[in-house]
Design a protein around this motif. Structure first.
Motif, mmCIF file in Angstrom:
data_model
loop_
_atom_site.group_PDB
_atom_site.id
_atom_site.type_symbol
_atom_site.label_atom_id
_atom_site.label_comp_id
_atom_site.label_asym_id
_atom_site.label_seq_id
_atom_site.Cartn_x
_atom_site.Cartn_y
_atom_site.Cartn_z
ATOM 1 N N VAL A 143 -50.312 100.871 -44.512
ATOM 2 C CA VAL A 143 -48.870 100.826 -44.321
ATOM 3 C C VAL A 143 -48.238 101.049 -45.689
ATOM 4 C CG1 VAL A 143 -46.909 99.472 -43.520
ATOM 5 C CG2 VAL A 143 -49.141 99.186 -42.437
ATOM 6 N N HIS A 144 -47.615 102.205 -45.830
ATOM 7 C CA HIS A 144 -46.982 102.543 -47.106
ATOM 8 C C HIS A 144 -45.650 101.798 -47.184
ATOM 9 C CE1 HIS A 144 -45.419 105.970 -49.917
ATOM 10 N NE2 HIS A 144 -45.890 104.953 -50.602
ATOM 11 N N ALA A 145 -45.387 101.177 -48.329
ATOM 12 C CA ALA A 145 -44.161 100.378 -48.457
ATOM 13 C C ALA A 145 -43.474 100.686 -49.768
ATOM 14 C CB ALA A 145 -44.507 98.894 -48.393
ATOM 15 N N TRP A 146 -42.171 100.623 -49.735
ATOM 16 C CA TRP A 146 -41.382 100.794 -50.964
ATOM 17 C C TRP A 146 -40.603 99.510 -51.230
ATOM 18 C CZ3 TRP A 146 -36.106 100.085 -51.197
ATOM 19 C CH2 TRP A 146 -35.513 100.323 -52.442
ATOM 20 N N GLY A 147 -40.496 99.150 -52.490
ATOM 21 C CA GLY A 147 -39.666 97.997 -52.829
ATOM 22 C C GLY A 147 -39.546 97.856 -54.320
ATOM 23 N N MET A 148 -38.795 96.871 -54.741
ATOM 24 C CA MET A 148 -38.552 96.620 -56.158
ATOM 25 C C MET A 148 -38.505 95.111 -56.384
ATOM 26 S SD MET A 148 -35.242 99.105 -56.497
ATOM 27 C CE MET A 148 -35.098 99.015 -58.269
ATOM 28 N N THR A 149 -38.704 94.698 -57.606
ATOM 29 C CA THR A 149 -38.517 93.292 -57.950
ATOM 30 C C THR A 149 -37.138 92.841 -57.455
ATOM 31 O OG1 THR A 149 -39.861 93.660 -59.900
ATOM 32 C CG2 THR A 149 -38.502 91.669 -59.879
ATOM 33 N N GLU A 150 -36.157 93.716 -57.612
ATOM 34 C CA GLU A 150 -34.775 93.391 -57.236
ATOM 35 C C GLU A 150 -34.594 93.266 -55.724
ATOM 36 O OE1 GLU A 150 -35.781 95.650 -59.325
ATOM 37 O OE2 GLU A 150 -34.423 95.957 -61.017
ATOM 38 N N THR A 151 -35.559 93.764 -54.931
ATOM 39 C CA THR A 151 -35.422 93.684 -53.467
ATOM 40 C C THR A 151 -36.446 92.716 -52.854
ATOM 41 O OG1 THR A 151 -36.883 95.590 -53.048
ATOM 42 C CG2 THR A 151 -34.564 96.079 -53.366
ATOM 43 N N ALA A 173 -34.805 108.526 -61.075
ATOM 44 C CA ALA A 173 -33.730 108.847 -62.014
ATOM 45 C C ALA A 173 -34.030 108.255 -63.388
ATOM 46 C CB ALA A 173 -32.410 108.310 -61.470
ATOM 47 N N LYS A 174 -34.759 107.185 -63.416
ATOM 48 C CA LYS A 174 -34.987 106.539 -64.704
ATOM 49 C C LYS A 174 -36.217 107.101 -65.413
ATOM 50 C CE LYS A 174 -36.805 102.875 -61.881
ATOM 51 N NZ LYS A 174 -36.571 101.653 -61.210
ATOM 52 N N ASP A 175 -36.321 106.818 -66.681
ATOM 53 C CA ASP A 175 -37.322 107.486 -67.508
ATOM 54 C C ASP A 175 -38.532 106.646 -67.810
ATOM 55 O OD1 ASP A 175 -34.742 109.098 -69.422
ATOM 56 O OD2 ASP A 175 -35.887 109.794 -67.720
ATOM 57 N N GLY A 209 -48.044 99.917 -51.941
ATOM 58 C CA GLY A 209 -46.727 100.265 -52.449
ATOM 59 C C GLY A 209 -46.675 100.022 -53.937
ATOM 60 N N GLY A 210 -45.468 99.942 -54.470
ATOM 61 C CA GLY A 210 -45.302 99.746 -55.913
ATOM 62 C C GLY A 210 -45.278 101.070 -56.646
ATOM 63 N N SER A 211 -45.958 102.057 -56.118
ATOM 64 C CA SER A 211 -45.926 103.453 -56.545
ATOM 65 C C SER A 211 -46.216 104.247 -55.278
ATOM 66 C CB SER A 211 -47.054 103.779 -57.529
ATOM 67 O OG SER A 211 -46.852 103.164 -58.758
ATOM 68 N N ILE A 254 -42.436 104.973 -66.801
ATOM 69 C CA ILE A 254 -43.680 105.466 -66.212
ATOM 70 C C ILE A 254 -44.399 104.289 -65.575
ATOM 71 C CG2 ILE A 254 -45.918 106.484 -66.796
ATOM 72 C CD1 ILE A 254 -44.091 107.445 -69.380
ATOM 73 N N LYS A 255 -44.959 104.504 -64.417
ATOM 74 C CA LYS A 255 -45.669 103.417 -63.767
ATOM 75 C C LYS A 255 -47.154 103.759 -63.695
ATOM 76 C CE LYS A 255 -44.457 99.921 -60.613
ATOM 77 N NZ LYS A 255 -43.899 99.540 -59.338
ATOM 78 N N SER A 256 -47.924 103.069 -64.497
ATOM 79 C CA SER A 256 -49.352 103.356 -64.579
ATOM 80 C C SER A 256 -50.111 102.198 -63.945
ATOM 81 C CB SER A 256 -49.730 103.511 -66.053
ATOM 82 O OG SER A 256 -51.117 103.526 -66.222
HETATM 83 P P1 AMP Z 1 -40.992 97.034 -59.564
HETATM 84 O O1 AMP Z 1 -39.688 96.374 -59.658
HETATM 85 O O2 AMP Z 1 -41.835 96.911 -60.781
HETATM 86 O O3 AMP Z 1 -41.724 96.646 -58.343
HETATM 87 O O4 AMP Z 1 -40.760 98.611 -59.431
HETATM 88 C C1 AMP Z 1 -39.939 99.174 -58.428
HETATM 89 C C2 AMP Z 1 -40.047 100.669 -58.459
HETATM 90 O O5 AMP Z 1 -41.371 101.106 -58.141
HETATM 91 C C3 AMP Z 1 -39.178 101.387 -57.473
HETATM 92 O O6 AMP Z 1 -37.833 101.486 -57.924
HETATM 93 C C4 AMP Z 1 -39.856 102.737 -57.364
HETATM 94 O O7 AMP Z 1 -39.486 103.598 -58.443
HETATM 95 C C5 AMP Z 1 -41.318 102.380 -57.506
HETATM 96 N N1 AMP Z 1 -41.936 102.284 -56.174
HETATM 97 C C6 AMP Z 1 -42.228 101.169 -55.488
HETATM 98 N N2 AMP Z 1 -42.812 101.476 -54.308
HETATM 99 C C7 AMP Z 1 -42.884 102.820 -54.231
HETATM 100 C C8 AMP Z 1 -43.357 103.756 -53.261
HETATM 101 N N3 AMP Z 1 -43.917 103.359 -52.129
HETATM 102 N N4 AMP Z 1 -43.220 105.079 -53.528
HETATM 103 C C9 AMP Z 1 -42.666 105.493 -54.692
HETATM 104 N N5 AMP Z 1 -42.208 104.672 -55.636
HETATM 105 C C10 AMP Z 1 -42.310 103.356 -55.425
#
Ligand code: AMP
Length: 542
Positions: A324-332, A431-433, A303-305, A435-437
């Motif tokens: 296992v694909h996961a989505w999340g944020m520092t805020e979550t 929505a935000k501008d 995850g993370g991208s 880039i995640k490299s």
């Molecule tokens: P960070 O707080 O640095 O972990 O970044 C959170 C952001 O990473 C999210 O708001 C998404 O834009 C992106 N992100 C995290 N996981 C995924 C994922 N599985 N697919 C697409 N974007 C993701």
């Protein structure tokens, strides 16, 4: 009517007691040293945590002072994860990859009192320390502490000396579960990084999700490989989850390149692992060059991208490992959603579910909102911005009002997509501008400003474009001043004085006019569209 149940606080100390007690003799933390490992059982980590807590008390950490860590993933960082919050102080994991000015900003903003620093990071840290106004003590972990020159008002200590002779037990205080345990700054939004402050309660609840079958499914006997840095959203909850259930932890320290990672996996036999797609891409390329046995892995959480579906297929089909694909944020905290197919779905039918961002657990409520603030249906069609809330989701940043980001208790994620009636999240855009490299943020605004500092440049717009290796890389669209000339290589050379090397863009395009919105802002959506439709002449510098 109130319940008749005990109201004992959900705390890190409780997690620590479980790891060091019942699992103290069976679970271990392994730190890779480049060619081999050093290891400590959880009972020993518990004693070390007590020694660290006594040492920190000795340095004047008596309340909720912030204790920063400037460290790789290793046993000492894990010790700080346990000791600092459990003694009532607040662990501040400093992201060593931030710009120097941002690092100074976050240490000052959080008012760090002590910083624990890995000796291998001293060359970088030494430049920052004089600017960290509230830091009174720097504790050097490993190496020779005298290599760090102390600025006026700061004392430098060696970690081993400081802990030597300290008692092996500590009277961990009973804390309010809502009090701050740890903080992590995110640089994902605008200019200054924003601080997310996790509570004991939020970490405790999140750790349970890490260990649930429908979560990261971490369980006793597992060997969890924590490639995701401990300064990035608490290493996605692995350290605390592992202590909660008695899973061992495998820590790569600073050896994050594919070759040592593969060597470590072969030697230490992890059963599960967590990292951003870029790391796995390197690992898979390394394995393709030279086969190694990684069959110990049952699952990897990516995850993370967005994880490329081809990567998930390669893991499954070539190595028999489930992604296992996961989505999340520092805020979550950061677990938001995990892509596990619904019960009864098997074989090829699993894939549409597995490549999505997955389902949100009960503790993370979600809604989709359109540009006019209307709440959208979970119909698999309606696209809007994802908003979330719940007991491990932030509802504010530390000392920094951001009404744009939080409203009525909901977090605006900045992620755009749709939800299916079964609750699977599919992200389509951001929505935000930024880039995640390779899992790390690059601020497009920052880059634009630097490019526009060149005398020949009238305007510069930066968007993220897909990149096989890094998931995303910046593309710079440049409008030159009339009568001026400049080429991509010259502009990149110009940036090298002010921009970190890994952020230097390799994709460039020259345009005659920058697309703008009705209020005169750069219209990045339009630029992205031009790029995806192949309307831009892109120069790729190597
Ligand atoms: P960070 O707080 O640095 O972990 O970044 C959170 C952001 O990473 C999210 O708001 C998404 O834009 C992106 N992100 C995290 N996981 C995924 C994922 N599985 N697919 C697409 N974007 C993701």
């Amino acid at each position: 009517m109130l319940s008749t149940m005990n109201d004992g606080p959900l705390s890190i100390a409780r997690i620590m007691r479980q790891g060091t007690g019942p699992h103290g003799a069976t679970a271990e933390v392994v730190t890779w040293t480049g060619a081999e490992s050093r290891r400590s059982g959880y009972a020993e980590i518990g004693r070390e945590a007590a020694r660290l807590a006594h040492a920190l008390r000795g340095l004047g950490v008596t309340g909720d002072q912030r204790v920063g860590t400037f460290m790789w993933n290793n046993a000492e960082h894990l010790t700080a994860y346990l000791a600092v919050p459990s003694m009532g102080a607040v662990l501040h994991t400093l992201n060593i990859r931030l710009f120097p000015e941002q690092l100074v900003y976050v240490a000052n903003h959080a008012e760090d009192h002590v910083v624990l620093v890995d000796h291998t990071l001293l060359p970088l840290f030494a430049k920052l320390l004089p600017e960290m106004k509230t830091v009174r003590h720097a504790v050097v972990v490993g190496g020779d502490a005298s290599a760090l020159e102390a600025p006026a008002g700061v004392e430098v200590h060696g970690y081993a000396d400081l802990l030597a002779g300290q008692p092996e037990e500590f009277d961990w205080p009973e804390l309010d579960e809502r009090s701050a345990a740890a903080m992590c700054y995110t640089s994902g939004t605008t200019a200054n990084p924003k601080g997310v402050v996790y509570s004991h309660r939020s970490i405790y609840l999140h750790s349970m999700q890490v260990c649930m079958t429908d979560g990261m499914a971490l369980e006793q006997g597992d060997r969890g490989l924590a490639v995701v840095p401990m300064f990035h959203a608490m290493s996605w909850g692995l350290p605390y989850g592992a202590f909660m259930v008695g899973a061992s932890l495998i820590m790569p320290d600073r050896f994050l390149q594919p070759e040592p990672l593969v060597a470590m996996m072969t030697a230490e036999r992890p059963t599960m692992a967590a990292a951003v797609p870029t790391i796995w891409q390197g690992v898979l390329a390394e394995l393709a060059k030279e086969p190694h046995d990684i069959s110990s892995l049952r699952e990897v959480v990516i995850g993370g991208s967005a994880c490329p579906p081809t990567m998930m297929r390669t893991f499954q089909e070539d190595y028999g490992i489930t992604v296992v694909h996961a989505w999340g944020m520092t805020e979550t905290s950061p677990l938001g959603s995990l892509a596990r197919p619904p019960a009864g779905v098997t074989g090829e039918d699993e894939w549409p579910y597995r490549v999505s961002q997955g389902r949100l657990p009960a503790s993370v409520e979600a809604r989709l909102v359109d540009d006019d603030g209307r709440i959208l249906q979970w119909d698999g069609l309606s696209i809007g911005e994802l908003e979330v809330r719940g007991p491990w989701v932030a509802e504010a940043y530390y000392g920094d009002d951001d009404p744009e980001k939080f409203h009525d208790g909901w977090l605006r994620t900045g992620d755009v997509g749709y939800l299916t009636p079964e609750g699977f999240l599919h992200l389509t855009d951001r929505a935000k501008d930024v880039i995640k490299s390779g899992g790390e943020w690059i601020s497009s605004v920052e880059l634009e400003n630097q490019v526009m500092a060149h005398p020949a440049v009238a305007e510069a717009m930066v968007i993220g474009v897909p990149d096989e290796k890094w998931s995303e890389r910046p593309l710079v669209a440049v409008v030159l001043r009339e009568g001026e000339t400049a080429d991509a290589a010259g502009l990149r050379e110009f940036l090298s004085g002010s921009v970190a090397r890994w952020q230097l863009p390799e994709y460039w395009t020259f345009i005659t006019e920058a697309p703008k919105t009705s209020v005169g802002k750069f219209d990045k959506k339009r630029l992205r569209k031009q790029h995806s439709e192949g309307d831009l002449d892109v120069i790729h510098l190597t």
